[in-house]
Design a protein around this motif. Structure first.
Motif, PDB file in Angstrom:
ATOM      1  N   ARG B  59      42.031  -7.711  43.332  1.00 57.86           N
ATOM      2  CA  ARG B  59      42.360  -6.443  42.913  1.00 57.86           C
ATOM      3  C   ARG B  59      42.485  -5.772  44.188  1.00 57.86           C
ATOM      4  N   GLU B  70      51.961   1.983  34.090  1.00 60.26           N
ATOM      5  CA  GLU B  70      50.548   2.290  33.950  1.00 60.26           C
ATOM      6  C   GLU B  70      49.865   1.472  34.846  1.00 60.26           C
ATOM      7  N   ASP B  71      48.660   2.045  35.693  1.00 58.83           N
ATOM      8  CA  ASP B  71      47.792   1.489  36.606  1.00 58.83           C
ATOM      9  C   ASP B  71      47.289   0.230  35.779  1.00 58.83           C
ATOM     10  N   TRP B  73      44.722  -1.537  36.819  1.00 53.75           N
ATOM     11  CA  TRP B  73      43.436  -1.299  36.809  1.00 53.75           C
ATOM     12  C   TRP B  73      42.658  -0.267  36.370  1.00 53.75           C
ATOM     13  N   ALA B  74      43.468   0.748  35.536  1.00 52.61           N
ATOM     14  CA  ALA B  74      42.795   1.518  34.649  1.00 52.61           C
ATOM     15  C   ALA B  74      41.841   1.514  34.159  1.00 52.61           C
ATOM     16  N   LYS B  75      41.871   0.157  33.472  1.00 49.24           N
ATOM     17  CA  LYS B  75      40.484  -0.203  32.819  1.00 49.24           C
ATOM     18  C   LYS B  75      40.213  -1.604  33.170  1.00 49.24           C
ATOM     19  N   PRO B  76      39.408  -1.795  34.034  1.00 52.07           N
ATOM     20  CA  PRO B  76      39.061  -3.115  34.889  1.00 52.07           C
ATOM     21  C   PRO B  76      38.707  -4.245  33.733  1.00 52.07           C
ATOM     22  N   LYS B  77      38.040  -3.452  32.554  1.00 47.27           N
ATOM     23  CA  LYS B  77      37.345  -4.491  31.395  1.00 47.27           C
ATOM     24  C   LYS B  77      38.464  -4.987  30.738  1.00 47.27           C
ATOM     25  N   GLU B  78      39.647  -4.451  30.714  1.00 46.80           N
ATOM     26  CA  GLU B  78      40.496  -5.027  29.874  1.00 46.80           C
ATOM     27  C   GLU B  78      41.715  -5.873  30.681  1.00 46.80           C
ATOM     28  N   ILE B  79      41.218  -6.218  31.709  1.00 41.03           N
ATOM     29  CA  ILE B  79      42.260  -6.885  32.676  1.00 41.03           C
ATOM     30  C   ILE B  79      42.820  -8.233  32.009  1.00 41.03           C
ATOM     31  N   LYS B  81      44.133  -8.316  29.244  1.00 40.38           N
ATOM     32  CA  LYS B  81      45.534  -8.124  28.462  1.00 40.38           C
ATOM     33  C   LYS B  81      46.401  -7.803  29.349  1.00 40.38           C
TER      34      LYS B  81
END
Lengths: 284, 298
Positions: B59, B70-71, B73-79, B81
Motif C-alpha cells: 500500500r 478509481e483509487d 485503495w478506496a475500499k481496502p476490504k475489497e482489495i 477484487k
C-alpha cells in the motif's frame, strides 16, 4: 509481518559486548540467569533492573529495539501477572480486596493479597530482565554463526563420550542460517498466492488454516529441495563431518572477557548478599 | 487513455527503523489501455516495488493508484477484487504451484473468485493454450513438470483470471530461446485477443524492443524516462549512464550509420535493421546504376 520481530535478531556493532568472546558470553549469560532467579527482595530486584539498563547502554543497542523485542512476550507477562494477582493466597495477612460471586451453589471468592501484587510485579520484572540480559549477551550482539561455534567449543568435552558435537553444531548453524531465507520465501509465496486471490486474514479458524495450505506446500517442497542442493554442495567441497577440520577464525579469550566474567560473578554474589539484607521487608 | 495510473506514489520500507529504505520517490506514471509497456531499470531501481503496488500487495505511503480512474485503495476490504483485475506474475513464479494437478492449480484463483465449475474448466483450458502448455500435462502433478513447463503453468494460473491488466516480472528469465519466444509471443496474443493491457518487467532490451509498445525506464526510485520504444532507445547515452543498454542490434545499426550507411526506419529489432539495410543497399545500387551502367555489387 515478520519484520517487526526483533527478538532473536543480530545487530552488528562494535561495543565491548560485541567484541567479547562468544564462549565468555554464553557463560556470562548463564551466570546472569542464575542471578536473575535468585533475586528475592526489592533491593536485589532494583539491582537487576539497573544491570539490565546498564547492559543496554554498554551494548549501544537502541532502547526502542529492545522494547520492541519484548512485544512478543507481552501476553505471557500479562497472563502470569494476572495469575499471580488472583491466585496467590497468604495466610498471614488479610486480603486487600475480596468479592463474593456465586457460581451455581458454590461461592467463588476472588481475592487480592499484597503478596500477590508483589509477586506479579517481581515475576514480570524477572522475565523482562531475563529476556533483556540474554538477548543483549547473546542474540543481539552475537552473530548466529559465532554463537554455534562457541556452543561447539563449550560442548567439546562431550566428544569423549562419543556425542557428535560437531554435527549438532553444523545442524544448528544451517538451521539458523536458513531462518531468514525461509521467512523471505514465505513472504514471497504468500504474496504470489495473494495475487491469485488468497485470503489469509478473514474467515473462521478452519478456513484460515486451509488458506495456508497453498503457502505451506510450496514452502516444504522448496525447503526439501534446498536441503538436497545444500548436501550436494557440501559433498562437492568434501565435507565429511568434524574430524580433522580446522578453523579459519579460532576463538580466543582476551583479558576483557575475564574482566566481564568477573564482574558478572561479582554481580551474582552481590545479589546473594543483598537477599539476606532486607531493610524494607518487601520481598518474596 | 490510461487504464492504470500512479499519481505521486512513494513507498518506504521499514519506515522509522534503522533499516529504512526509500523504494519509490514521488512516482507518477500511466499505463495505456491495450498497450504492452516494458518496465526497465537496473537492480534495486524500484521496479519490483512498483509492480507490487499495482495490484495492492503493497500500500503506497503516499499518493494514489488509479485503476479505470478509481483509487484501488478506496475500499481496502475489497482489495482482492483489484487483484483479480490486475493479475501479477511474480519473478520465478514456479514456487507458487501447490495443488494436486496442474488443472487444479491453474484454477486456484478462479475458485477464489467463486466462479461456476464449467467456467473454471473452460478458462483453465484457454489459459493453458495461451502459454503453450500441452493439455495432456494438465492432469499431472505440477511438481512432476520440467522447469519451463512449471513456469507456463504458473503464468496460466494468473492469465486464467482474465485480468484487465497483466503484470509480469521477468516472465522469461532462465528459459531457453524457444520458451522465451513462446511465452512472450503468447502475451502478444493475449493482449490482441482480449485488448488487455500488459506491463512487462525485463532486463532483456531485445525482448523490450520486440514485444513492447512503450517503455518506462526507472532509476534510483524514480521514473527516468517514458516513451515509445523508438523514443526511449534513441537516448542510448542516457540509458547507458544509468546502467542500462539498448538492444545489441540497435548498437550495430548505430555503427553502420557511423560508417556511412544511411539506415532509416525502426532500428531496434533484427528484422527492422535487416529491412533498413536491404533498403539502403537497394538505394545505393540505384544511385550507382545510371553512372556506371552495370549491376556491380555494393
Amino acid at each position: 509481518m515478520f519484520k517487526d520481530v526483533t527478538l532473536g535478531q543480530y545487530f552488528p556493532g562494535d561495543s565491548v559486548i560485541h567484541r567479547m568472546d562468544p564462549r565468555a558470553k554464553i557463560i556470562a549469560s548463564i551466570l546472569y540467569i542464575i542471578a536473575v532467579f535468585c533475586a528475592r527482595n526489592i533491593i536485589s530486584f532494583a539491582a537487576l533492573a539497573a544491570s539490565a539498563l546498564l547492559l543496554i547502554l554498554i551494548s549501544r543497542i537502541s532502547m526502542m529495539t529492545v522494547l520492541r523485542g519484548l512485544k512478543p512476550i507481552l501476553f505471557i507477562l500479562v497472563f502470569t501477572a494476572l495469575i499471580n494477582i488472583f491466585l496467590t493466597r497468604s495466610t498471614e495477612e488479610a486480603p486487600l480486596w475480596q468479592a463474593n460471586i456465586p457460581v451455581f451453589s458454590w461461592n467463588w471468592q476472588p481475592s487480592i493479597y499484597r503478596e500477590g501484587i508483589l509477586r506479579a510485579i517481581f515475576t514480570a520484572l524477572r522475565v523482562i530482565v531475563l529476556i533483556i540480559g540474554t538477548s543483549i549477551f547473546l542474540t543481539y550482539t552475537t552473530s548466529p554463526i559465532t554463537l554455534t561455534d562457541a556452543i561447539e567449543e563449550l560442548l567439546s568435552p562431550l566428544k569423549l563420550l562419543h556425542v557428535p558435537v560437531h554435527d549438532f553444531a553444523m545442524m544448528m548453524t544451517i538451521a539458523l542460517r536458513f531462518i531468514p531465507t525461509l521467512i523471505e520465501e514465505t513472504e514471497k509465496i504468500m504474496n504470489a498466492q495473494k495475487a491469485r486471490g488468497a485470503d489469509f486474514s478473514n474467515g473462521s479458524l478452519v478456513q484460515r488454516a486451509k488458506a495456508l495450505l497453498p503457502v505451506l506446500i510450496p514452502l516444504f517442497v522448496s525447503a526439501f529441495k534446498r536441503a538436497g542442493d545444500l548436501a550436494i554442495a557440501m559433498e562437492c567441497r568434501c565435507y565429511r563431518g568434524g574430524e580433522g577440520r580446522t578453523k579459519l577464525h579460532k576463538l580466543e579469550y582476551h583479558f576483557s572477557d575475564f574482566l566481564i566474567l568477573f564482574l558478572v560473578v561479582a554481580f551474582m554474589a552481590g545479589i546473594f548478599v543483598i537477599n539476606h539484607y532486607n531493610p524494607m521487608g518487601i520481598g518474596i | 487513455m490510461n487504464l492504470l495510473e500512479l499519481q505521486d506514489v512513494s513507498y518506504v520500507y521499514s519506515e522509522g527503523t534503522p533499516f529504512e529504505m526509500v523504494a519509490l520517490h514521488h512516482v507518477s506514471v500511466g499505463f495505456e489501455k491495450g498497450s504492452i509497456t516494458g518496465l526497465i531499470g537496473h537492480t534495486g531501481s524500484g521496479k519490483s516495488t512498483l509492480v507490487q503496488l499495482l495490484n495492492g500487495l503493497l500500500r503506497p505511503k503516499q499518493g494514489k493508484i488509479l485503476l479505470d480512474g478509481e483509487d484501488i485503495w478506496a475500499k481496502p476490504k475489497e482489495i482482492r477484487k483489484i487483484r483479480y483485475r490486475v493479475g501479477l506474475v511474480m519473478q520465478y513464479p514456479e514456487y507458487q504451484l501447490f495443488d494436486e494437478t496442474v488443472r487444479l492449480d491453474i484454477g486456484y484463483a478462479l475458485r477464489n473468485m467463486s466462479l461456476p465449475a464449467e467456467e473454471i474448466a473452460e478458462r483453465v483450458e484457454e489459459a493453458a493454450a495461451f502459454v503453450h502448455l500441452d493439455s495432456h500435462l494438465l492432469d499431472q502433478s505440477p511438481f512432476a513438470l520440467s522447469g519451463g513447463q512449471k513456469r507456463r503453468a504458473a503464468l496460466a494460473g494468473v492469465i486464467a483470471m482474465r485480468p484487465q491488466v497483466l503484470v509480469l516480472d521477468e516472465p522469461a528469465a532462465g528459459l531457453d530461446p524457444i520458451g522465451r519466444s513462446e511465452i512472450l509471443g503468447g502475451l502478444r496474443k493475449y493482449q490482441e485477443s482480449f485488448g488487455g493491457t500488459v506491463i512487462l518487467v525485463s532486463h532483456s532490451m531485445e525482448d523490450m524492443a520486440q514485444y513492447c509498445d512503450r517503455i518506462v525506464a526507472m532509476n534510483h526510485s524514480e521514473v527516468f524516462m517514458t516513451g515509445t520504444v523508438e523514443e526511449v532507445f534513441s537516448h542510448a547515452q542516457e540509458l547507458s549512464d544509468i546502467g542500462l543498454d539498448i538492444p545489441s542490434i540497435a548498437r550495430i545499426a548505430l555503427r553502420l550509420q557511423a560508417a556511412g550507411i544511411p539506415l532509416q526506419g525502426s532500428l531496434y529489432t533484427v528484422s527492422g535493421v535487416r529491412e533498413a539495410y536491404l533498403r539502403a543497399i537497394a538505394e545505393a545500387r540505384q544511385m550507382k546504376a545510371p553512372s556506371e551502367g552495370g549491376d556491380r555489387r555494393v
